[in-house]
Write a protein that holds these residues in place. Structure first.
Motif, PDB file in Angstrom:
ATOM      1  N   PHE A 100       0.841  -1.197   0.000  1.00 41.32           N
ATOM      2  CA  PHE A 100       0.000   0.000   0.000  1.00 41.32           C
ATOM      3  C   PHE A 100       0.877   1.248   0.000  1.00 41.32           C
ATOM      4  N   GLU A 101       0.371   2.310  -0.614  1.00 42.60           N
ATOM      5  CA  GLU A 101       1.137   3.555  -0.685  1.00 42.60           C
ATOM      6  C   GLU A 101       1.132   4.314   0.635  1.00 42.60           C
ATOM      7  N   LEU A 102       0.152   4.030   1.472  1.00 46.26           N
ATOM      8  CA  LEU A 102       0.080   4.717   2.759  1.00 46.26           C
ATOM      9  C   LEU A 102       0.139   3.697   3.876  1.00 46.26           C
ATOM     10  N   PHE A 103       0.595   4.158   5.034  1.00 45.45           N
ATOM     11  CA  PHE A 103       0.678   3.279   6.197  1.00 45.45           C
ATOM     12  C   PHE A 103      -0.647   3.283   6.953  1.00 45.45           C
ATOM     13  N   ASN A 104      -1.187   4.463   7.183  1.00 40.00           N
ATOM     14  CA  ASN A 104      -2.461   4.581   7.895  1.00 40.00           C
ATOM     15  C   ASN A 104      -2.992   5.990   7.677  1.00 40.00           C
ATOM     16  N   LYS A 105      -4.278   6.134   7.830  1.00 40.64           N
ATOM     17  CA  LYS A 105      -4.924   7.434   7.773  1.00 40.64           C
ATOM     18  C   LYS A 105      -5.594   7.689   9.117  1.00 40.64           C
ATOM     19  N   VAL A 106      -5.585   8.927   9.581  1.00 36.04           N
ATOM     20  CA  VAL A 106      -6.214   9.277  10.855  1.00 36.04           C
ATOM     21  C   VAL A 106      -7.230  10.383  10.596  1.00 36.04           C
ATOM     22  N   VAL A 107      -8.452  10.180  11.097  1.00 34.09           N
ATOM     23  CA  VAL A 107      -9.545  11.136  10.902  1.00 34.09           C
ATOM     24  C   VAL A 107     -10.073  11.552  12.270  1.00 34.09           C
ATOM     25  N   ASP A 108     -10.213  12.871  12.488  1.00 31.65           N
ATOM     26  CA  ASP A 108     -10.714  13.320  13.790  1.00 31.65           C
ATOM     27  C   ASP A 108     -12.229  13.422  13.792  1.00 31.65           C
ATOM     28  N   GLU A 109     -12.789  13.841  14.942  1.00 34.74           N
ATOM     29  CA  GLU A 109     -14.237  13.868  15.117  1.00 34.74           C
ATOM     30  C   GLU A 109     -14.930  14.809  14.145  1.00 34.74           C
ATOM     31  N   GLY A 110     -14.219  15.844  13.689  1.00 30.88           N
ATOM     32  CA  GLY A 110     -14.817  16.803  12.773  1.00 30.88           C
ATOM     33  C   GLY A 110     -14.606  16.486  11.310  1.00 30.88           C
ATOM     34  N   GLY A 111     -13.896  15.397  11.018  1.00 34.09           N
ATOM     35  CA  GLY A 111     -13.689  14.996   9.621  1.00 34.09           C
ATOM     36  C   GLY A 111     -12.348  15.402   9.038  1.00 34.09           C
ATOM     37  N   ARG A 112     -11.535  16.183   9.789  1.00 33.06           N
ATOM     38  CA  ARG A 112     -10.188  16.498   9.299  1.00 33.06           C
ATOM     39  C   ARG A 112      -9.348  15.219   9.310  1.00 33.06           C
ATOM     40  N   SER A 113      -8.439  15.111   8.339  1.00 30.30           N
ATOM     41  CA  SER A 113      -7.692  13.861   8.228  1.00 30.30           C
ATOM     42  C   SER A 113      -6.224  14.102   7.910  1.00 30.30           C
ATOM     43  N   VAL A 114      -5.424  13.103   8.272  1.00 32.29           N
ATOM     44  CA  VAL A 114      -4.000  13.061   7.938  1.00 32.29           C
ATOM     45  C   VAL A 114      -3.716  11.701   7.335  1.00 32.29           C
ATOM     46  N   THR A 115      -3.040  11.698   6.184  1.00 30.97           N
ATOM     47  CA  THR A 115      -2.666  10.448   5.533  1.00 30.97           C
ATOM     48  C   THR A 115      -1.160  10.266   5.658  1.00 30.97           C
ATOM     49  N   PHE A 206      -0.064  11.638  14.875  1.00 29.34           N
ATOM     50  CA  PHE A 206       1.245  10.988  14.877  1.00 29.34           C
ATOM     51  C   PHE A 206       1.287   9.831  15.874  1.00 29.34           C
ATOM     52  N   ARG A 207       0.572   9.962  16.969  1.00 29.86           N
ATOM     53  CA  ARG A 207       0.521   8.868  17.947  1.00 29.86           C
ATOM     54  C   ARG A 207      -0.119   7.608  17.362  1.00 29.86           C
ATOM     55  N   ASN A 208      -0.944   7.771  16.331  1.00 29.63           N
ATOM     56  CA  ASN A 208      -1.744   6.672  15.806  1.00 29.63           C
ATOM     57  C   ASN A 208      -1.275   6.185  14.436  1.00 29.63           C
ATOM     58  N   ILE A 209      -0.024   6.442  14.095  1.00 31.73           N
ATOM     59  CA  ILE A 209       0.508   5.905  12.836  1.00 31.73           C
ATOM     60  C   ILE A 209       0.371   4.384  12.830  1.00 31.73           C
ATOM     61  N   PHE A 210       0.626   3.740  13.980  1.00 24.99           N
ATOM     62  CA  PHE A 210       0.465   2.291  14.106  1.00 24.99           C
ATOM     63  C   PHE A 210      -0.972   1.945  14.492  1.00 24.99           C
ATOM     64  N   PHE A 211      -1.945   2.640  13.900  1.00 26.31           N
ATOM     65  CA  PHE A 211      -3.371   2.351  14.049  1.00 26.31           C
ATOM     66  C   PHE A 211      -3.942   2.841  15.381  1.00 26.31           C
ATOM     67  N   GLN A 212      -3.347   2.404  16.506  1.00 26.68           N
ATOM     68  CA  GLN A 212      -3.656   3.013  17.787  1.00 26.68           C
ATOM     69  C   GLN A 212      -2.334   3.339  18.468  1.00 26.68           C
ATOM     70  N   ASP A 213      -2.406   4.086  19.538  1.00 24.52           N
ATOM     71  CA  ASP A 213      -1.191   4.545  20.212  1.00 24.52           C
ATOM     72  C   ASP A 213      -0.647   3.437  21.113  1.00 24.52           C
ATOM     73  N   PRO A 214       0.517   2.836  20.762  1.00 29.41           N
ATOM     74  CA  PRO A 214       1.073   1.787  21.624  1.00 29.41           C
ATOM     75  C   PRO A 214       1.623   2.312  22.937  1.00 29.41           C
ATOM     76  N   GLU A 215       1.754   3.623  23.067  1.00 28.73           N
ATOM     77  CA  GLU A 215       2.200   4.304  24.290  1.00 28.73           C
ATOM     78  C   GLU A 215       3.596   3.842  24.717  1.00 28.73           C
ATOM     79  N   GLY A 216       4.505   4.778  24.715  1.00 27.47           N
ATOM     80  CA  GLY A 216       5.865   4.479  25.149  1.00 27.47           C
ATOM     81  C   GLY A 216       6.836   4.222  24.010  1.00 27.47           C
ATOM     82  N   PHE A 217       6.341   4.117  22.782  1.00 26.89           N
ATOM     83  CA  PHE A 217       7.240   3.902  21.655  1.00 26.89           C
ATOM     84  C   PHE A 217       7.980   5.192  21.310  1.00 26.89           C
ATOM     85  N   PRO A 218       9.270   5.079  20.962  1.00 27.08           N
ATOM     86  CA  PRO A 218       9.996   6.248  20.451  1.00 27.08           C
ATOM     87  C   PRO A 218       9.758   6.402  18.946  1.00 27.08           C
ATOM     88  N   LEU A 219      10.393   7.380  18.359  1.00 29.26           N
ATOM     89  CA  LEU A 219      10.237   7.630  16.927  1.00 29.26           C
ATOM     90  C   LEU A 219      10.776   6.491  16.069  1.00 29.26           C
TER      91      LEU A 219
END
Length: 558
Positions: A100-115, A206-219
């Motif tokens: 896939f060309e993208l890793f994940n997409k994140v959409v907020d409650e208002g519909g704004r998104s980051v791919t 950015f916290r949710n690049i891996f779908f959900q936030d694994p918490e504690g992961f570095p960059l």
């Protein structure tokens, strides 16, 4: 000719090759069996379930295939050590790989998104459009991603304690020029980096690049995996999770190995400080010169071995860190949705939807305010009947919540799963109007389901969390202790409870355990690519379990 069928005998037949028993037919157990067979040993794998793979599995419902594990697989592109391991295990034989060309997409409650595009240039251009005010941070992240695309570091071929001077030098040649990059990105927590963004969406996305936030992961792991995906080295293999397990199982049996299913190991037999065999639940005993446990770590140490063989590192992991918050990778609730017809072609294959607090509160046992929606029909053929589609919705969840509910009130447990199914139906209807009436079924698996079918402690699919306090301790178990336990010879551990999470790491622990065993037995370690070319097709998955019969009608899964 020596008797090769001597598993019920304490003593090996004169002139016969060494026997190895492997507990668990997950990827680590199958890998151990494959490499031991290639290296001239005789092996048998005993598995409590009816399928190989452990968490790397799937199940069927009304013609749909619900693929449980793989979201991306490191090693799908040729020319690196991870891919070599998969080729040796036959995991990718005859298969296509979907990238896939993208890793994940994140959409907020208002519909704004980051791919999160895998291409650094495309990602940078997109992020700058989302938030020009964050240009400095955006360019910094994308500059690091570009540098990671130029680095190949996959140390999965040789056990740490056995690496030659040449191998160590080769690793240094890769690491030293990028040492500051590795050090800086490993020392920078993602949450701290994300909090520096001015845009509130980017802070959460950015916290949710891996779908959900694994918490504690570095960059570092984010950059490493996105760079791998950019090179097609983190794709999705045809056949998915169970297809991967079946291919490795086929490789193993083709090498002469045997898997015995519905065979739950109750104890490891020990005589005078040496493991000599196993006893199954039915009382049958089998003997070998070496035992490898590739199942849950806590079960191995405290049930199969009765807690008699521990030391400082084992105690640190299993009495100090095991229940410490943030040490285990979170458990997951999965809701598979069978849908008549297709899905919107313009939607990303994977999207994290950030939920308002009131909506998140409707998800039983949820740990975070988000829901991941993956269009699994795009990942591989055969996941849905012709003209239909599969959606996989997931969220991190509290294992204790589900365990106690199932134990104390089975009726309430099923009711909570129906609540998950109802939430998903409503959510998909809002997302794609008209979908609710096209839904054939919703199948829900809880963390308690994972525990029941795989034995994984607290239902954790990935075991110890990378970059947690368990990471260094686990590394010492593999490197310094050589995957052995104090005071016990003839015994090894393999799998994610030793070598950390991820399928390639699980597979590599089987390779490492065999290498250590070969050194002990004076046998040369041997491995070669399987070379299988028969095209993959869904029929090779074999007969699939339906799990709990009642659940397909109630739409609540196992």
């Amino acid at each position: 000719m020596p008797d090769e069928d001597d598993w019920d005998s304490r003593h090996r037949a004169p002139g016969s090759t060494p026997r190895v028993i492997v507990i668990g037919a997950g990827i680590a157990g199958l890998s151990t069996g494959c490499y031991a067979q290639m290296s001239g040993m005789r092996t048998r794998i005993f598995e409590k379930h009816v399928l190989p793979g452990g968490c790397c599995t799937a199940w069927s419902r009304d013609g749909y295939l619900f693929d449980y594990c793989i979201e991306w697989l490191i090693g799908t592109a040729a020319g690196n050590d991870a891919n070599q391991v998969w080729r040796e295990l036959g995991a990718l034989d005859g298969k296509t790989v979907r990238n896939f060309e993208l890793f994940n997409k994140v959409v907020d409650e208002g519909g704004r998104s980051v791919t999160f595009w895998n291409d650094p240039a495309r990602l940078e251009e997109h992020l700058l459009r989302v938030s020009p005010a964050d240009a400095r941070l955006i360019r910094s992240f994308c500059r690091d991603l570009r540098r990671f695309t130029e680095i190949e570091l996959y140390p999965f071929l040789t056990a740490p304690a056995l690496r030659t001077v040449r191998e160590r030098a080769a690793t240094l040649r890769t690491v030293l020029p990028a040492f500051r990059l590795f050090w800086r990105t490993a020392a920078t927590p993602m949450h701290r980096f994300a909090d520096r963004f001015e845009d509130p969406l980017l802070r959460r996305a950015f916290r949710n690049i891996f779908f959900q936030d694994p918490e504690g992961f570095p960059l570092l792991p984010y950059l490493f995996n996105m760079a791998s995906a950019y090179h097609g080295n983190a794709g999705f293999p045809q056949g998915g999770s169970l297809g991967l397990a079946r291919s490795v199982e086929e490789r193993y049996t083709g090498l002469g190995g045997t898997v015995t299913y519905r065979a739950r190991t109750e104890k490891v037999l020990v005589d005078n400080g040496r493991a000599i065999g196993i006893e199954l639940r039915n009382g049958r005993r089998y003997y070998a010169e070496h035992i490898v446990s590739a199942c849950d770590g806590h079960t191995t140490i405290y049930e199969l071995l009765g807690g008699r063989y521990t030391g400082a590192r084992v105690d640190k992991l299993y009495t100090d860190l095991l229940e410490r918050p943030g040490t285990l990778f979170p458990a997951v609730v999965s809701a598979f949705v069978g849908v008549q017809g297709g899905l919107p072609t313009e939607d990303a294959h994977s999207t994290t939807y950030l939920l308002p607090p009131a909506a998140a509160a409707e998800l039983p046992g949820a740990l975070q305010s988000s829901l991941v929606v993956q269009l699994r029909s795009r990942y591989s053929d055969g996941f849905a009947p012709p003209g239909k589609s599969v959606v996989h919705c997931t969220y991190f969840s509290d294992y204790t919540y589900w365990k106690e509910l199932r134990h104390s009130d089975r009726k309430a447990y099923r009711a909570r799963k129906r609540e998950v199914a109802a939430f998903v139906r409503r959510f998909l209807e809002r997302l794609w109007p008209g979908t609710a009436e096209r839904i054939d079924l919703v199948d829900v698996a809880s963390p308690a389901t994972t525990r029941r079918y795989t034995g994984n402690h607290n239902g954790s699919i990935l075991a110890w969390k990378a970059f947690s306090d368990a990471d260094d301790v686990s590394a010492d178990l593999v490197g310094k202790d050589r995957m052995r336990l104090p005071g016990l010879s003839g015994f090894s551990m393999a799998g994610q409870w030793v070598g950390m999470g991820g399928l390639i790491r699980a597979a590599s622990t089987g390779r490492f355990a065999t290498q250590y065993l070969c050194e002990e037995l004076g046998l040369p370690f041997r491995a070669w690519e399987s070379g299988g070319t028969t095209p993959w097709h869904p029929g090779r998955l074999g007969q699939l379990p339906q799990l709990d019969r009642w659940s397909s009608r109630e739409g609540t899964g196992a």
